[in-house]
Design a protein around this motif. Structure first.
Motif, short mmCIF file in Angstrom:
data_model
loop_
_atom_site.label_atom_id
_atom_site.label_comp_id
_atom_site.label_asym_id
_atom_site.label_seq_id
_atom_site.Cartn_x
_atom_site.Cartn_y
_atom_site.Cartn_z
N ARG A 1 13.88 -1.00 -4.05
CA ARG A 1 13.58 -0.27 -3.04
C ARG A 1 11.96 -0.89 -2.45
O ARG A 1 10.97 -0.18 -2.61
N PRO A 2 12.14 -2.08 -1.85
CA PRO A 2 10.88 -2.84 -1.65
C PRO A 2 9.86 -2.20 -0.95
O PRO A 2 10.15 -1.33 0.17
N LEU A 3 8.55 -2.40 -1.09
CA LEU A 3 7.20 -2.12 -0.23
C LEU A 3 7.01 -3.40 0.52
O LEU A 3 6.88 -4.32 -0.12
N LEU A 4 6.92 -3.35 1.80
CA LEU A 4 6.28 -4.47 2.40
C LEU A 4 4.89 -4.09 2.68
O LEU A 4 4.34 -3.31 3.33
N VAL A 5 3.93 -5.27 2.60
CA VAL A 5 2.31 -5.22 2.91
C VAL A 5 2.12 -6.46 3.53
O VAL A 5 2.62 -7.33 3.34
N LEU A 6 1.05 -6.26 4.36
CA LEU A 6 0.63 -7.37 5.19
C LEU A 6 -0.53 -7.69 4.59
O LEU A 6 -1.74 -7.33 4.66
N SER A 7 -0.56 -8.90 3.86
CA SER A 7 -1.91 -9.38 2.94
C SER A 7 -2.51 -10.37 3.66
O SER A 7 -1.92 -11.02 4.54
N PRO A 8 -3.77 -10.44 3.36
CA PRO A 8 -4.53 -9.52 2.50
C PRO A 8 -4.77 -8.07 2.91
O PRO A 8 -5.08 -7.82 4.27
N THR A 9 -4.75 -6.99 2.31
CA THR A 9 -5.00 -5.70 2.45
C THR A 9 -5.40 -4.96 1.57
O THR A 9 -5.81 -5.53 0.60
N PHE A 10 -5.47 -3.60 1.56
CA PHE A 10 -5.91 -2.58 0.41
C PHE A 10 -5.15 -2.86 -0.88
O PHE A 10 -3.97 -2.88 -0.78
#
Length: 355
Positions: free
Chosen positions: A96-105
């Motif tokens: 159940r993937p998490l998408l993050v927009l790096s660099p971020t927190f």
């Protein structure tokens, strides 16, 4: 230990004693006197021998009235971090993937690793830190969770409500707009107006930054009743204590009084941005920001951070080891004298001089 936990390092904000602390994105102005008095009075009359109301109903009602939503669309947490953890706990997990927009927190990936949630990391443009929105929307179709931080920490740039709406339309799961710094951004930047049209949207807010309650640890999320119910199901009992609930209610009653310091921070941000940008001929780059901090890149940033601490008693956040942030420091916008001090100190360091 579970393997997912054994590989983790403790989260370290690298705090140390300093005369000027510009490392944690706090509001450094004095709290409005009436708000401080109301907090003190609320705490003084709050009994501590009874457990808190588990779901903080009175506080949820006040937040709901402020934002024009139902109480069943609000949940509070022990800081925004608890709600972030609970969101991944409820909606993440294996496959159940998490998408993050790096660099971020960095905490997003920390929690995802702990909760055995795979991460899709989409990189921002290395020059502007902007997001390829079309690419992000396509990636969101493969994710069960998307977190978009707006303004983004540590780069300071905004994601528009229109982009957040596109993510909500693409993602089969939950989209979180983390708006911890939204009070410092331009009007109309928040995505909370999308809640009615997108029942898979959650908006995260905090009293830690603009409202000077970092020590009290009080965050809240706005979402559809179904999402709130899911977050309530996985939360730890009594996670928000009676003193934090009482103080937060007092802050909400006096919230308009905090606008003065918010406006001053915005003005100081632009003044400090200009002062740092004037150092570009000495190798420094600074990015515009919609938050209460600035991201700067300068030669030998880790060494510069150490000199700021040791020679000038100024604490800033060193991000130079983080992927995509080579030689970067994050500098909180403080009071005018603090901002002048950090600009003068950086100027001295870049000139190769000592204090």
């Amino acid at each position: 230990m579970r393997p997912a936990a054994a590989v983790l390092e403790p989260y370290d904000a690298a705090f140390s004693q300093a005369d000027v602390n510009l490392s944690a994105n706090e509001n450094d102005y004095p709290m409005p006197a009436a708000a401080r008095e109301a907090i003190d009075a609320a705490i003084a009359r709050t009994p501590t021998n009874r457990y808190p109301i588990a779901m903080a109903d009175e506080l949820r009602e006040a937040i709901a009235a402020w934002h024009g939503v139902g109480k069943d669309q609000v949940i509070v947490g022990n800081g925004g971090d608890e709600l972030l953890f609970n969101l991944i706990l409820a909606f993440g997990g294996a496959n159940r993937p998490l998408l993050v927009l790096s660099p971020t927190f960095s905490v997003y990936e920390l929690y995802a690793t702990l909760l055995e949630t795979p991460v899709i990391r989409l990189w921002r443009d290395p020059d502007s830190f902007g997001v390829d929105e079309d690419e992000a929307v396509e990636a969101a179709r493969r994710a069960n969770l998307v977190i978009v931080t707006t303004p983004n920490n540590p780069t300071g740039n905004l994601s528009s409500p229109e982009f957040v709406a596109r993510l909500c339309g693409a993602c089969p799961g939950i989209v979180l707009a983390d708006e911890a710094y939204i009070e410092f951004a331009e009007k109309g930047s928040s995505s909370e107006g999308l809640l009615l049209a997108h029942d898979n949207l959650s908006v995260l807010r905090t009293l830690s930054k603009a409202y000077q309650f970092a020590g009290g640890r009080l965050g809240y999320a706005l979402a559809s009743p179904d999402v709130i119910a899911a977050l309530a199901a996985v939360r730890q009992p009594y996670s928000v204590g009676v003193l934090a609930q009482a103080a937060a209610l007092a802050i909400l009653e006096h919230r308009l009084e905090f606008q003065h310091s918010i406006d001053r921070i915005r003005r100081e941000r632009e003044r400090t941005l200009s002062a740092l940008a004037a150092l570009s001929d000495m190798g420094l780059r600074v990015w515009p920001s919609s938050a209460n901090f600035l991201l700067v890149r300068l030669p030998h940033a880790a060494e510069a951070r150490a000199r700021l601490r040791d020679e000038f008693s100024i604490l800033v956040r060193d991000l130079s080891d983080a992927p995509g942030l080579a030689d970067c420091l994050r500098i909180t916008i403080g009071r005018p004298d603090e901002n002048d001090a950090v600009v003068d100190a950086i100027t001295t360091i870049l000139k190769g001089e000592s204090q």
